[in-house]
Enzyme design. Structure first.
Site, PDB file in Angstrom:
ATOM      1  N   TYR A   1       7.701   7.347   5.629  1.00 19.50           N
ATOM      2  CA  TYR A   1       8.754   6.571   6.277  1.00 19.50           C
ATOM      3  C   TYR A   1       9.896   7.507   6.673  1.00 19.50           C
ATOM      4  O   TYR A   1      10.461   7.390   7.759  1.00 19.50           O
ATOM      5  CB  TYR A   1       9.279   5.472   5.350  1.00 19.50           C
TER       6      TYR A   1
ATOM      7  N   CYS B   1       0.121   1.089  10.816  1.00 26.07           N
ATOM      8  CA  CYS B   1       1.179   1.100   9.810  1.00 26.07           C
ATOM      9  C   CYS B   1       0.643   1.523   8.443  1.00 26.07           C
ATOM     10  O   CYS B   1       1.397   2.002   7.598  1.00 26.07           O
ATOM     11  CB  CYS B   1       1.874  -0.258   9.737  1.00 26.07           C
ATOM     12  N   HIS B   2      -0.662   1.394   8.237  1.00 24.17           N
ATOM     13  CA  HIS B   2      -1.258   1.829   6.972  1.00 24.17           C
ATOM     14  C   HIS B   2      -1.176   3.347   6.791  1.00 24.17           C
ATOM     15  O   HIS B   2      -1.298   3.835   5.676  1.00 24.17           O
ATOM     16  CB  HIS B   2      -2.718   1.355   6.870  1.00 24.17           C
TER      17      HIS B   2
ATOM     18  N   GLU C   1     -10.591   6.262   6.638  1.00 22.68           N
ATOM     19  CA  GLU C   1     -10.215   7.352   7.534  1.00 22.68           C
ATOM     20  C   GLU C   1     -10.256   8.722   6.871  1.00 22.68           C
ATOM     21  O   GLU C   1     -10.010   9.731   7.532  1.00 22.68           O
ATOM     22  CB  GLU C   1      -8.791   7.108   8.063  1.00 22.68           C
TER      23      GLU C   1
ATOM     24  N   ASN D   1       5.093  -5.059  11.807  1.00 18.93           N
ATOM     25  CA  ASN D   1       4.115  -4.638  12.807  1.00 18.93           C
ATOM     26  C   ASN D   1       3.186  -5.809  13.159  1.00 18.93           C
ATOM     27  O   ASN D   1       2.440  -6.287  12.317  1.00 18.93           O
ATOM     28  CB  ASN D   1       3.303  -3.463  12.261  1.00 18.93           C
TER      29      ASN D   1
END
Length: 159
Positions: free
Chosen positions: A89, A118-119, A147, A110
């Site tokens: 952030y 946003c993850h 990912e 979001n």
């Protein structure tokens, strides 16, 4: 507004289109009579399926997330984080000359999670922070693990 639903490993999802752009991704399933298979929505579902199958990390779709100019700025910064990567952030806050708390609040609003990633935004020290989608932080961990971006200290989930 056209909507199309799909099953995913993180729950049922509904994608919504308006004026040729994706405007939201929500958890849940709308009735069949509310669903419309537009070319864009079919492409969005195809790309989401590819993502969940491990065949893509990033999305190539026209997006128009509703929200304030600041929220749109945070969405653009999140969209710039490549698949398999994370930012804090605080890092995003520095990029856009804001505060980490304001960025966190915008991340929580979001309207197109997963597609606008946003993850991929973590708290200081690679801690998870929050996630406003169904399943909360556990869903965030699943997406990051999918990912290959889950911080080592967080790798406790079996997919």
């Amino acid at each position: 507004m056209p909507q199309l639903c799909m099953h995913s490993p993180i729950g049922d999802l509904t994608v919504t289109e308006e004026n040729g752009a994706i405007i939201s991704l929500d958890w849940g399933w709308v009735p069949e009579e509310w669903q419309t298979e537009t070319d864009l929505l079919k492409e969005a579902v195809d790309q989401l399926n590819d993502y969940f199958d491990g065949n893509r990390l990033d999305f190539d779709l026209p997006l128009n997330p509703p929200g304030s100019d600041f929220q749109k700025q945070v969405c653009a910064a999140m969209s710039a984080i490549p698949g398999g990567s994370t930012k804090s952030y605080g890092e995003i806050a520095k990029e856009i000359d804001s505060s980490a708390q304001a960025v966190g609040n915008a991340c929580g609003l979001n309207p197109i999670p997963v597609i606008i990633p946003c993850h991929r935004v973590l708290a200081a020290g690679k801690e998870m922070g929050g996630f406003s989608g169904l399943g909360g932080v556990d869903t965030k961990k699943i997406l990051l693990q999918l990912e290959g971006a889950l911080p080592p200290q967080q790798q406790t989930l079996d997919l």
